[in-house]
Design a protein around this motif. Structure first.
Motif, PDB file in Angstrom:
ATOM      1  N   LEU A 171       4.312  -1.088 -13.339  1.00  0.00           N
ATOM      2  CA  LEU A 171       4.543  -0.404 -14.612  1.00  0.00           C
ATOM      3  C   LEU A 171       3.305   0.380 -15.046  1.00  0.00           C
ATOM      4  N   LYS A 172       2.132  -0.170 -14.712  1.00  0.00           N
ATOM      5  CA  LYS A 172       0.893   0.553 -15.007  1.00  0.00           C
ATOM      6  C   LYS A 172       0.776   1.795 -14.130  1.00  0.00           C
ATOM      7  N   ARG A 173       1.093   1.660 -12.829  1.00  0.00           N
ATOM      8  CA  ARG A 173       1.053   2.810 -11.921  1.00  0.00           C
ATOM      9  C   ARG A 173       1.987   3.923 -12.401  1.00  0.00           C
ATOM     10  N   LEU A 174       3.156   3.518 -12.902  1.00  0.00           N
ATOM     11  CA  LEU A 174       4.169   4.482 -13.327  1.00  0.00           C
ATOM     12  C   LEU A 174       3.899   5.039 -14.716  1.00  0.00           C
ATOM     13  N   LYS A 221       0.826  -1.206   0.000  1.00  0.00           N
ATOM     14  CA  LYS A 221       0.000   0.000   0.000  1.00  0.00           C
ATOM     15  C   LYS A 221       0.864   1.262   0.000  1.00  0.00           C
ATOM     16  N   LYS A 222       1.901   1.266   0.828  1.00  0.00           N
ATOM     17  CA  LYS A 222       2.732   2.458   0.983  1.00  0.00           C
ATOM     18  C   LYS A 222       3.678   2.657  -0.193  1.00  0.00           C
ATOM     19  N   GLY A 223       4.306   1.569  -0.634  1.00  0.00           N
ATOM     20  CA  GLY A 223       5.280   1.663  -1.706  1.00  0.00           C
ATOM     21  C   GLY A 223       6.663   2.027  -1.210  1.00  0.00           C
ATOM     22  N   VAL A 224       7.639   1.895  -2.092  1.00  0.00           N
ATOM     23  CA  VAL A 224       9.041   2.198  -1.792  1.00  0.00           C
ATOM     24  C   VAL A 224       9.499   3.322  -2.698  1.00  0.00           C
ATOM     25  N   ASP A 225      10.016   4.366  -2.117  1.00  0.00           N
ATOM     26  CA  ASP A 225      10.503   5.504  -2.889  1.00  0.00           C
ATOM     27  C   ASP A 225      11.770   5.122  -3.644  1.00  0.00           C
ATOM     28  N   VAL A 226      11.782   5.359  -4.958  1.00  0.00           N
ATOM     29  CA  VAL A 226      12.938   5.046  -5.795  1.00  0.00           C
ATOM     30  C   VAL A 226      13.389   6.343  -6.480  1.00  0.00           C
ATOM     31  N   LEU A 239      13.751   6.940 -10.285  1.00  0.00           N
ATOM     32  CA  LEU A 239      12.571   7.086 -11.143  1.00  0.00           C
ATOM     33  C   LEU A 239      12.095   8.521 -11.220  1.00  0.00           C
ATOM     34  N   GLY A 240      12.802   9.439 -10.552  1.00  0.00           N
ATOM     35  CA  GLY A 240      12.422  10.838 -10.597  1.00  0.00           C
ATOM     36  C   GLY A 240      11.806  11.294  -9.297  1.00  0.00           C
ATOM     37  N   ALA A 241      11.390  12.539  -9.274  1.00  0.00           N
ATOM     38  CA  ALA A 241      10.797  13.127  -8.082  1.00  0.00           C
ATOM     39  C   ALA A 241       9.282  13.121  -8.182  1.00  0.00           C
ATOM     40  N   GLY A 242       8.633  13.343  -7.053  1.00  0.00           N
ATOM     41  CA  GLY A 242       7.185  13.468  -7.062  1.00  0.00           C
ATOM     42  C   GLY A 242       6.469  12.168  -6.783  1.00  0.00           C
ATOM     43  N   ALA A 243       5.206  12.140  -7.162  1.00  0.00           N
ATOM     44  CA  ALA A 243       4.336  11.010  -6.806  1.00  0.00           C
ATOM     45  C   ALA A 243       4.587   9.768  -7.641  1.00  0.00           C
ATOM     46  N   HIS A 244       5.214   9.906  -8.798  1.00  0.00           N
ATOM     47  CA  HIS A 244       5.351   8.771  -9.708  1.00  0.00           C
ATOM     48  C   HIS A 244       6.748   8.164  -9.657  1.00  0.00           C
ATOM     49  N   ASN A 245       7.237   7.931  -8.467  1.00  0.00           N
ATOM     50  CA  ASN A 245       8.551   7.299  -8.339  1.00  0.00           C
ATOM     51  C   ASN A 245       8.532   6.193  -7.294  1.00  0.00           C
ATOM     52  N   ARG A 246       7.369   5.595  -7.057  1.00  0.00           N
ATOM     53  CA  ARG A 246       7.250   4.576  -6.015  1.00  0.00           C
ATOM     54  C   ARG A 246       6.967   3.208  -6.626  1.00  0.00           C
ATOM     55  N   ILE A 247       7.638   2.204  -6.049  1.00  0.00           N
ATOM     56  CA  ILE A 247       7.424   0.813  -6.419  1.00  0.00           C
ATOM     57  C   ILE A 247       6.636   0.143  -5.294  1.00  0.00           C
ATOM     58  N   HIS A 248       5.605  -0.605  -5.657  1.00  0.00           N
ATOM     59  CA  HIS A 248       4.743  -1.271  -4.679  1.00  0.00           C
ATOM     60  C   HIS A 248       4.964  -2.784  -4.787  1.00  0.00           C
ATOM     61  N   PRO A 249       5.837  -3.341  -3.931  1.00  0.00           N
ATOM     62  CA  PRO A 249       6.125  -4.780  -4.017  1.00  0.00           C
ATOM     63  C   PRO A 249       4.954  -5.621  -3.533  1.00  0.00           C
ATOM     64  N   HIS A 250       4.678  -6.698  -4.242  1.00  0.00           N
ATOM     65  CA  HIS A 250       3.644  -7.640  -3.832  1.00  0.00           C
ATOM     66  C   HIS A 250       4.248  -8.665  -2.873  1.00  0.00           C
ATOM     67  N   TYR A 251       3.365  -9.371  -2.172  1.00  0.00           N
ATOM     68  CA  TYR A 251       3.810 -10.439  -1.283  1.00  0.00           C
ATOM     69  C   TYR A 251       4.592 -11.489  -2.070  1.00  0.00           C
ATOM     70  N   GLY A 252       5.767 -11.852  -1.557  1.00  0.00           N
ATOM     71  CA  GLY A 252       6.582 -12.861  -2.215  1.00  0.00           C
ATOM     72  C   GLY A 252       7.498 -12.322  -3.294  1.00  0.00           C
ATOM     73  N   VAL A 253       7.497 -10.998  -3.527  1.00  0.00           N
ATOM     74  CA  VAL A 253       8.373 -10.382  -4.532  1.00  0.00           C
ATOM     75  C   VAL A 253       9.316  -9.435  -3.798  1.00  0.00           C
ATOM     76  N   THR A 291       9.949  -6.698  -9.397  1.00  0.00           N
ATOM     77  CA  THR A 291       8.930  -5.663  -9.211  1.00  0.00           C
ATOM     78  C   THR A 291       8.729  -4.794 -10.444  1.00  0.00           C
ATOM     79  N   GLY A 292       9.643  -4.899 -11.414  1.00  0.00           N
ATOM     80  CA  GLY A 292       9.575  -4.059 -12.604  1.00  0.00           C
ATOM     81  C   GLY A 292      10.391  -2.787 -12.498  1.00  0.00           C
ATOM     82  N   VAL A 293      11.152  -2.624 -11.412  1.00  0.00           N
ATOM     83  CA  VAL A 293      11.838  -1.359 -11.181  1.00  0.00           C
ATOM     84  C   VAL A 293      12.880  -1.054 -12.254  1.00  0.00           C
ATOM     85  N   LEU A 294      13.656  -2.052 -12.705  1.00  0.00           N
ATOM     86  CA  LEU A 294      14.689  -1.766 -13.700  1.00  0.00           C
ATOM     87  C   LEU A 294      14.082  -1.474 -15.061  1.00  0.00           C
TER      88      LEU A 294
END
Length: 383
Positions: free
Chosen positions: A246-249, A162-167, A170-184, A214-217
């Motif tokens: 990737l859809k969120r971003l 829910k919270k996500g991880v700031d990366v 990926l840039g500044a602002g709201a669109h730089n967070r990765i949301h890992p799922h359980y087991g990833v 997670t799709g981060v790279l």
């Protein structure tokens, strides 16, 4: 299935274990009257404690078990310190993993019964049905039992999602967070992301991301201007997680996700891979992101890379040298696999880790972690 007797009646339910650990052979019901010392003795014997009391008291009992696991008698602590002082780095690593496994067995002794809809019918129990659904899928109408420790980890993952991880890469602002799922595995080790973000691209037309996680790279590559990325993973959870991120971003239209072991078909001017760094056997699905038994993924990537590179293309291997400091895989072995794959090293970019354990003197692997360096190896096909 897990079975137990209560008040003279036989009961059974589905057993849930993310690590694939078997259900305890002996199960007794337990409630608020059980003392921590008795619980610890039963747990060390391998007995499962099926909780029937107040849920919050079960959490307090788990904390009491943690304190007892970490508390060692003076003589036992002295023997352990003497053994560690005489051990090689590889032996220290295996001792550390043995201690982790023993700790996990004891702390997994408290068992929580789940209703057919993942509800917990205990006093003061939280509603964790949504977290269970996101981890395990929709409820199948079957009662089950899981360890309290696993449920707490599941809920922790749910909060991370829910919270996500700031990366920052990926840039500044709201669109730089990765949301890992359980087991990833979550991208909390930022140095490998920064290496991909800072190394000069050989091309911006196409890239392969082998082991998308997670799709981060993939997201970093698109944000850097790569027009199309083909990303692979063999884990369905990782595929779903990458698609969601990737859809969120807002970059999913430039990434093709393909469930596959290692490479997609064809060739690319850039092929990126961040395999597990330590050649050891994983004990749970999420540990597949950390431990690569026999260096299977690393060897497979190096053996197949040349056949998937376009002329003049580069393969980027992101790898920590922690295994070398633990004496689990020498640098000479890595260089030999590179040569055997028909590859040559164009260059290497290094970065020291920034995570907390790198400076934690009390960590069992402190010396190796202090010396650790994460590298991006730029590889090209010979000829």
């Amino acid at each position: 299935m897990i079975a137990w007797n209560h008040l003279g009646q036989a009961h059974s339910a589905r057993w849930r274990s993310e690590s694939g650990a078997p259900a305890p052979r002996r199960v007794v019901t337990a409630d608020d009257t059980l003392s921590a010392d008795t619980a610890y003795r039963l747990a060390c014997e391998g007995t499962g404690l099926l909780w029937q009391g107040d849920f919050q008291n079960a959490r307090m009992l788990l904390q009491a078990l943690m304190r007892r696991v970490e508390r060692k008698p003076r003589k036992a602590a002295a023997r352990a310190a003497e053994k560690a002082a005489a051990a090689t780095p590889a032996q220290l690593f295996h001792l550390h993993r043995q201690a982790q496994a023993q700790r996990a067995r004891v702390l997994s002794s408290i068992l929580i019964p789940l209703e057919a809809d993942y509800g917990i019918d205990l006093r003061r129990a939280p509603d964790w049905r949504q977290a269970c659904t996101e981890a395990w899928g929709p409820a199948d109408g079957e009662a089950s039992v899981a360890t309290l420790r696993e449920l707490l980890g599941l809920v922790g993952a749910f909060e991370w999602r829910k919270k996500g991880v700031d990366v920052p890469a990926l840039g500044a602002g709201a669109h730089n967070r990765i949301h890992p799922h359980y087991g990833v595995f979550s991208p909390v080790r930022g140095e490998y992301v920064d290496l991909v973000a800072d190394t000069s691209l050989p091309s911006t037309t196409l890239a392969f991301d082998v082991g998308v996680g997670t799709g981060v790279l993939s997201a970093v590559l698109v944000r850097r201007g790569v027009q199309r990325v083909v990303a692979t993973d063999q884990d369905p959870r990782a595929m779903a997680c990458a698609r969601d991120n990737l859809k969120r971003l807002g970059v999913l239209d430039r990434v093709e996700l393909l469930q596959a072991d290692l490479f997609p078909p064809g060739r690319a001017p850039l092929v990126v891979c961040n395999p597990p760094w330590v050649p050891a056997r994983p004990s749970s699905p999420i540990e597949h992101a950390v431990y690569d038994e026999g260096s299977r993924m690393l060897r497979g990537f190096l053996a197949g890379l040349a056949a998937h590179l376009e002329p003049g293309g580069e393969g980027w291997l992101i790898l920590s040298d922690l295994a070398e400091h633990l004496e689990l895989r020498p640098r000479e072995q890595l260089l030999a696999w590179i040569a055997e794959g028909g590859l040559r090293v164009l260059g290497r970019h290094d970065m020291k880790p920034r995570h907390a354990k790198a400076t934690e003197a009390g960590d069992a692997l402190h010396a190796a972690r202090m010396a650790e360096v994460t590298s991006l190896w730029r590889l090209a096909a010979i000829g």
